[in-house]
Design a protein around this motif. Structure first.
Motif, PDB file in Angstrom:
ATOM      1  N   MET A   3       4.327   5.125 -49.442  1.00 13.86           N
ATOM      2  CA  MET A   3       5.301   6.527 -49.549  1.00 13.86           C
ATOM      3  C   MET A   3       6.764   5.819 -50.264  1.00 13.86           C
ATOM      4  O   MET A   3       6.774   6.604 -51.583  1.00 13.86           O
ATOM      5  CB  MET A   3       5.226   7.220 -48.634  1.00 13.86           C
ATOM      6  CG  MET A   3       6.304   8.527 -48.462  1.00 13.86           C
ATOM      7  SD  MET A   3       6.927   9.103 -47.351  1.00 13.86           S
ATOM      8  CE  MET A   3       8.156   8.774 -46.290  1.00 13.86           C
ATOM      9  N   ARG A   4       7.019   4.459 -49.713  1.00 13.05           N
ATOM     10  CA  ARG A   4       8.071   4.872 -50.378  1.00 13.05           C
ATOM     11  C   ARG A   4       8.063   3.849 -51.909  1.00 13.05           C
ATOM     12  O   ARG A   4       9.428   4.427 -52.804  1.00 13.05           O
ATOM     13  CB  ARG A   4       8.485   3.246 -49.913  1.00 13.05           C
ATOM     14  CG  ARG A   4       9.882   3.327 -48.641  1.00 13.05           C
ATOM     15  CD  ARG A   4      10.003   1.890 -47.788  1.00 13.05           C
ATOM     16  NE  ARG A   4      10.803   2.559 -46.965  1.00 13.05           N
ATOM     17  CZ  ARG A   4       9.947   2.382 -45.367  1.00 13.05           C
ATOM     18  NH1 ARG A   4       9.047   2.137 -45.711  1.00 13.05           N
ATOM     19  NH2 ARG A   4      10.227   2.138 -43.897  1.00 13.05           N
ATOM     20  N   GLU A   5       7.070   3.567 -52.065  1.00  9.59           N
ATOM     21  CA  GLU A   5       6.479   2.855 -52.913  1.00  9.59           C
ATOM     22  C   GLU A   5       6.298   4.044 -54.508  1.00  9.59           C
ATOM     23  O   GLU A   5       7.012   4.096 -55.712  1.00  9.59           O
ATOM     24  CB  GLU A   5       4.899   1.872 -53.421  1.00  9.59           C
ATOM     25  CG  GLU A   5       4.653   1.885 -55.041  1.00  9.59           C
ATOM     26  CD  GLU A   5       3.098   1.212 -54.838  1.00  9.59           C
ATOM     27  OE1 GLU A   5       2.580   1.436 -55.762  1.00  9.59           O
ATOM     28  OE2 GLU A   5       3.345   0.328 -53.973  1.00  9.59           O
ATOM     29  N   LYS A   6       6.014   5.403 -53.636  1.00  5.72           N
ATOM     30  CA  LYS A   6       6.024   6.088 -54.908  1.00  5.72           C
ATOM     31  C   LYS A   6       6.662   6.776 -55.018  1.00  5.72           C
ATOM     32  O   LYS A   6       6.980   7.899 -56.463  1.00  5.72           O
ATOM     33  CB  LYS A   6       4.343   7.572 -53.650  1.00  5.72           C
ATOM     34  CG  LYS A   6       3.230   6.749 -53.715  1.00  5.72           C
ATOM     35  CD  LYS A   6       2.441   6.060 -55.513  1.00  5.72           C
ATOM     36  CE  LYS A   6       1.065   6.136 -55.112  1.00  5.72           C
ATOM     37  NZ  LYS A   6       0.435   5.639 -56.066  1.00  5.72           N
ATOM     38  N   PHE A   7       7.905   7.066 -53.730  1.00  6.73           N
ATOM     39  CA  PHE A   7       8.813   7.890 -54.188  1.00  6.73           C
ATOM     40  C   PHE A   7      10.056   7.318 -55.117  1.00  6.73           C
ATOM     41  O   PHE A   7      10.273   7.200 -56.169  1.00  6.73           O
ATOM     42  CB  PHE A   7       9.634   7.912 -53.244  1.00  6.73           C
ATOM     43  CG  PHE A   7       9.330   9.059 -52.005  1.00  6.73           C
ATOM     44  CD1 PHE A   7      10.650  10.012 -51.824  1.00  6.73           C
ATOM     45  CD2 PHE A   7       8.331   9.261 -51.608  1.00  6.73           C
ATOM     46  CE1 PHE A   7      10.405  10.740 -51.163  1.00  6.73           C
ATOM     47  CE2 PHE A   7       7.837  10.583 -50.903  1.00  6.73           C
ATOM     48  CZ  PHE A   7       8.433  11.025 -50.536  1.00  6.73           C
ATOM     49  N   ARG A  16       0.330  15.145 -55.125  1.00  2.00           N
ATOM     50  CA  ARG A  16       0.205  14.690 -53.688  1.00  2.00           C
ATOM     51  C   ARG A  16       0.502  13.582 -53.080  1.00  2.00           C
ATOM     52  O   ARG A  16      -0.207  13.324 -53.339  1.00  2.00           O
ATOM     53  CB  ARG A  16      -0.393  15.743 -53.063  1.00  2.00           C
ATOM     54  CG  ARG A  16      -0.153  16.318 -51.770  1.00  2.00           C
ATOM     55  CD  ARG A  16      -0.565  17.297 -50.922  1.00  2.00           C
ATOM     56  NE  ARG A  16       0.101  18.512 -52.045  1.00  2.00           N
ATOM     57  CZ  ARG A  16       1.218  19.370 -52.064  1.00  2.00           C
ATOM     58  NH1 ARG A  16       1.822  18.616 -50.691  1.00  2.00           N
ATOM     59  NH2 ARG A  16       1.320  19.791 -52.472  1.00  2.00           N
ATOM     60  N   PHE A  17       1.085  13.315 -52.202  1.00  2.00           N
ATOM     61  CA  PHE A  17       0.654  11.809 -50.932  1.00  2.00           C
ATOM     62  C   PHE A  17       0.849  12.438 -49.952  1.00  2.00           C
ATOM     63  O   PHE A  17       1.693  13.507 -49.040  1.00  2.00           O
ATOM     64  CB  PHE A  17       2.520  11.627 -51.146  1.00  2.00           C
ATOM     65  CG  PHE A  17       2.228  10.316 -50.409  1.00  2.00           C
ATOM     66  CD1 PHE A  17       1.352   8.968 -50.374  1.00  2.00           C
ATOM     67  CD2 PHE A  17       3.066   9.978 -49.140  1.00  2.00           C
ATOM     68  CE1 PHE A  17       1.664   7.997 -49.838  1.00  2.00           C
ATOM     69  CE2 PHE A  17       3.069   9.016 -48.400  1.00  2.00           C
ATOM     70  CZ  PHE A  17       1.738   7.898 -48.416  1.00  2.00           C
ATOM     71  N   SER A  46      14.405  17.051 -59.592  1.00  2.00           N
ATOM     72  CA  SER A  46      12.916  17.361 -59.266  1.00  2.00           C
ATOM     73  C   SER A  46      12.756  16.419 -58.385  1.00  2.00           C
ATOM     74  O   SER A  46      13.052  15.593 -57.986  1.00  2.00           O
ATOM     75  CB  SER A  46      12.298  17.439 -60.481  1.00  2.00           C
ATOM     76  OG  SER A  46      12.427  16.186 -61.506  1.00  2.00           O
ATOM     77  N   GLY A  47      11.452  16.231 -58.658  1.00  2.00           N
ATOM     78  CA  GLY A  47      10.338  15.194 -57.300  1.00  2.00           C
ATOM     79  C   GLY A  47      10.159  15.827 -56.177  1.00  2.00           C
ATOM     80  O   GLY A  47       9.321  16.476 -56.101  1.00  2.00           O
ATOM     81  N   ALA A  48       9.448  14.683 -54.894  1.00  3.18           N
ATOM     82  CA  ALA A  48       9.086  15.973 -54.052  1.00  3.18           C
ATOM     83  C   ALA A  48       9.576  16.238 -53.315  1.00  3.18           C
ATOM     84  O   ALA A  48      10.519  16.122 -52.715  1.00  3.18           O
ATOM     85  CB  ALA A  48       8.973  13.737 -53.486  1.00  3.18           C
ATOM     86  N   ILE A  49       8.651  17.776 -53.012  1.00  2.07           N
ATOM     87  CA  ILE A  49       9.141  18.412 -51.790  1.00  2.07           C
ATOM     88  C   ILE A  49       7.956  18.639 -50.832  1.00  2.07           C
ATOM     89  O   ILE A  49       6.879  18.725 -51.383  1.00  2.07           O
ATOM     90  CB  ILE A  49       9.448  19.722 -52.268  1.00  2.07           C
ATOM     91  CG1 ILE A  49      10.987  19.508 -53.624  1.00  2.07           C
ATOM     92  CG2 ILE A  49      10.067  20.706 -51.243  1.00  2.07           C
ATOM     93  CD1 ILE A  49      10.890  21.632 -54.443  1.00  2.07           C
ATOM     94  N   GLY A  50       8.632  18.811 -49.703  1.00  2.27           N
ATOM     95  CA  GLY A  50       7.217  18.163 -48.889  1.00  2.27           C
ATOM     96  C   GLY A  50       7.816  18.802 -46.880  1.00  2.27           C
ATOM     97  O   GLY A  50       9.195  18.817 -46.666  1.00  2.27           O
ATOM     98  N   PHE A  51       7.287  17.802 -45.990  1.00  2.00           N
ATOM     99  CA  PHE A  51       7.177  18.066 -45.276  1.00  2.00           C
ATOM    100  C   PHE A  51       7.068  17.216 -44.236  1.00  2.00           C
ATOM    101  O   PHE A  51       5.941  16.212 -44.506  1.00  2.00           O
ATOM    102  CB  PHE A  51       6.862  19.174 -44.199  1.00  2.00           C
ATOM    103  CG  PHE A  51       5.501  18.840 -43.588  1.00  2.00           C
ATOM    104  CD1 PHE A  51       4.422  18.386 -43.024  1.00  2.00           C
ATOM    105  CD2 PHE A  51       4.213  19.970 -44.493  1.00  2.00           C
ATOM    106  CE1 PHE A  51       3.596  18.429 -42.391  1.00  2.00           C
ATOM    107  CE2 PHE A  51       2.827  19.881 -44.468  1.00  2.00           C
ATOM    108  CZ  PHE A  51       2.215  19.313 -43.607  1.00  2.00           C
ATOM    109  N   ILE A  52       7.895  16.380 -42.734  1.00  2.00           N
ATOM    110  CA  ILE A  52       7.546  15.862 -42.255  1.00  2.00           C
ATOM    111  C   ILE A  52       6.959  15.672 -40.807  1.00  2.00           C
ATOM    112  O   ILE A  52       8.067  16.298 -40.108  1.00  2.00           O
ATOM    113  CB  ILE A  52       8.524  14.554 -42.191  1.00  2.00           C
ATOM    114  CG1 ILE A  52       8.403  13.606 -43.158  1.00  2.00           C
ATOM    115  CG2 ILE A  52       8.091  13.508 -40.932  1.00  2.00           C
ATOM    116  CD1 ILE A  52       9.579  12.972 -43.711  1.00  2.00           C
TER     117      ILE A  52
END
Length: 134
Positions: free
Chosen positions: A77-81, A54-55, A97-103
């Motif tokens: 965040m860019r690095e983790k992505f 989690r980020f 698959s990958g990152a799912i979340g909110f801004i």
């Protein structure tokens, strides 16, 4: 880092709510429903659970797995992505698959200059993404 590829296996068609039931009991379920059954645009519904990482950004500070990380939160965040990006093949789901979340709305101040942009309340998450492989 060599390209990473998703392992994709076709399953029999299910209603999205039926697929969602298969994830019952897992943490942090994400359900992205296509909203329609009769369009190529609505071909994919995404169900994911139990993120391996989690980020978060809270109060302008980046956190990875709950641990504070020094530096520019958006660069981190860019690095983790980029670390966890997958190579897309042909005819694949739009989200492998990958990152799912909110801004949060208040994060807009990091992307453009808006004079009346409200600030986040102290302690509130400004951005949160789970990294999923299920």
């Amino acid at each position: 880092m060599p390209p990473r590829h998703a392992l994709i296996r076709e399953i029999k068609p299910l209603l999205p709510t039926e697929a969602l039931r298969a994830f019952e009991g897992l943490s942090d379920i994400a359900f992205l429903d296509s909203g329609s059954m009769c369009s190529d645009l609505a071909r994919w519904s995404i169900v994911a659970a139990d993120p391996f990482a989690r980020f978060d950004i809270k109060d302008g500070i980046a956190f990875w797995q709950g641990q504070k990380i020094e530096g520019d939160p958006l660069e981190i965040m860019r690095e983790k992505f980029s670390i966890f990006s997958l190579t897309r093949g042909e005819e694949r789901p739009p989200l492998l698959s990958g990152a799912i979340g909110f801004i949060a709305y208040e994060m807009g101040k990091n992307f453009e200059t808006i004079p009346s942009m409200p600030s986040s309340k102290p302690g509130e998450l400004e951005l949160s993404f789970g990294f999923y492989d299920v």
